[in-house]
Enzyme design. Sequence first.
Site, PDB file in Angstrom:
ATOM      1  N   ARG A  49      41.537  41.887  39.778  1.00 41.09           N
ATOM      2  CA  ARG A  49      42.590  40.986  40.241  1.00 41.09           C
ATOM      3  C   ARG A  49      43.588  41.656  41.177  1.00 41.09           C
ATOM      4  O   ARG A  49      43.901  41.119  42.244  1.00 41.09           O
ATOM      5  CB  ARG A  49      43.387  40.419  39.047  1.00 41.09           C
ATOM      6  CG  ARG A  49      42.769  39.235  38.388  1.00 41.09           C
ATOM      7  CD  ARG A  49      43.162  39.206  36.934  1.00 41.09           C
ATOM      8  NE  ARG A  49      42.539  40.338  36.280  1.00 41.09           N
ATOM      9  CZ  ARG A  49      41.321  40.297  35.746  1.00 41.09           C
ATOM     10  NH1 ARG A  49      40.662  39.186  35.738  1.00 41.09           N
ATOM     11  NH2 ARG A  49      40.775  41.370  35.217  1.00 41.09           N
ATOM     12  N   THR A  50      44.118  42.809  40.769  1.00 38.50           N
ATOM     13  CA  THR A  50      45.244  43.358  41.520  1.00 38.50           C
ATOM     14  C   THR A  50      44.831  43.714  42.943  1.00 38.50           C
ATOM     15  O   THR A  50      45.512  43.359  43.903  1.00 38.50           O
ATOM     16  CB  THR A  50      45.826  44.581  40.791  1.00 38.50           C
ATOM     17  OG1 THR A  50      46.164  44.179  39.462  1.00 38.50           O
ATOM     18  CG2 THR A  50      47.065  45.107  41.487  1.00 38.50           C
ATOM     19  N   LYS A  77      35.782  65.988  46.728  1.00 34.47           N
ATOM     20  CA  LYS A  77      35.445  67.336  47.202  1.00 34.47           C
ATOM     21  C   LYS A  77      36.569  68.312  46.902  1.00 34.47           C
ATOM     22  O   LYS A  77      36.577  69.431  47.399  1.00 34.47           O
ATOM     23  CB  LYS A  77      35.213  67.327  48.718  1.00 34.47           C
ATOM     24  CG  LYS A  77      34.092  66.440  49.199  1.00 34.47           C
ATOM     25  CD  LYS A  77      33.957  66.619  50.714  1.00 34.47           C
ATOM     26  CE  LYS A  77      33.025  65.610  51.353  1.00 34.47           C
ATOM     27  NZ  LYS A  77      33.160  65.633  52.824  1.00 34.47           N
TER      28      LYS A  77
HETATM   29  C1  NCD Z   1      46.136  45.258  33.860  1.00 38.73           C
HETATM   30  C2  NCD Z   1      46.235  46.679  34.375  1.00 38.73           C
HETATM   31  O1  NCD Z   1      45.368  47.171  35.080  1.00 38.73           O
HETATM   32  O2  NCD Z   1      47.257  47.255  34.034  1.00 38.73           O
HETATM   33  N1  NCD Z   1      45.386  44.406  34.615  1.00 38.73           N
HETATM   34  C3  NCD Z   1      45.902  43.874  35.767  1.00 38.73           C
HETATM   35  O3  NCD Z   1      46.360  44.567  36.633  1.00 38.73           O
HETATM   36  N2  NCD Z   1      45.900  42.536  35.898  1.00 38.73           N
HETATM   37  C4  NCD Z   1      45.953  45.144  32.406  1.00 38.73           C
HETATM   38  C5  NCD Z   1      44.781  45.797  31.740  1.00 38.73           C
HETATM   39  O4  NCD Z   1      44.026  46.549  32.329  1.00 38.73           O
HETATM   40  O5  NCD Z   1      44.626  45.528  30.544  1.00 38.73           O
END
Ligand code: NCD
Length: 289
Positions: A49-50, A77
């Site tokens: 998602r992010t 490397k």
């Molecule tokens: C989270 C993260 O990576 O901190 N996910 C996200 O960014 N939506 C939460 C998780 O990994 O549980």
Amino acid sequence: MKHLISTKDLSIDDVNELLDSASNYQNGEFEPILSHKIIITLFFENSTRTRSSFEVAAKRLGANIVHLDVAKSSTKKGETLVDTAMNLDSMVADAIIVRHQNSGVPRILSNHVKASILNAGDGAHAHPTQALLDLFTLREHFGELKGRRIAIVGDIKNSRVANSNIDLLTRFGLDVTLVAPPQFLPKTSLKTTHNINDIIGRVDAIMSLRTQTERHSSQTYASLKDYASDFCITKDLIKDEDLIILHPGPVHRNIDISDEALADPRCKVLRQVSNGVAIRMAVLKKLLS
Ligand code: NCD
């Protein structure tokens, strides 16, 4: 404001400005105000998602995105992280969006580069855009936030999402209760409980979190199934309570939230994802335009 490393970099006015700006982008608007900008994504940890949300947001604003495939990069490397960032910076990028398994990495990089650094999650420390999109989703649903009651459920101690949310939610006057087994609770002055039934009838929202197994040095629960029997958000638990359910994803189905509860209209998980693009557009606009 140049970098976004932590929610603590943002004043209440900054946050309100970002939420207001994000409301203008909620329906998939394009506004090519960053068409002359180059943004690099540098993800040392997995992301669905992010990363895509930042990329969609940047493209809706007309920016050009370059993704560095870390697994195939020269960090493998032996190049140091700071050297990698300084080399990318020499290409005159406008922003570097970074995710790293170690807390503090985005802050360190921000001291070595001219580009804006945006933290997309560092260790268990911070995930500012996630907390902003969560706050945005809560504001969209409730309007006034002050006095609203929210329970954060799960592996709070190891969660950067919880950390950033605790900062923002409490500053916005929400009443936060932490719900977790003892090994998942941080030291805190907030209300806590080990029994999820305690919060039912007493909260307007539940934020469920994934057990961050990648950050556990030893096994913390007999099995995820055992954890689920105590902390899974199910229909039996929430009955017909007037509340909403949030989760940052990735969801462990039937461990964090049951299939049935995920399909319930009170569950705002996909709305959070849509709102995430709008929030990241607002953040990119504020930092880069
Ligand atoms: C989270 C993260 O990576 O901190 N996910 C996200 O960014 N939506 C939460 C998780 O990994 O549980």
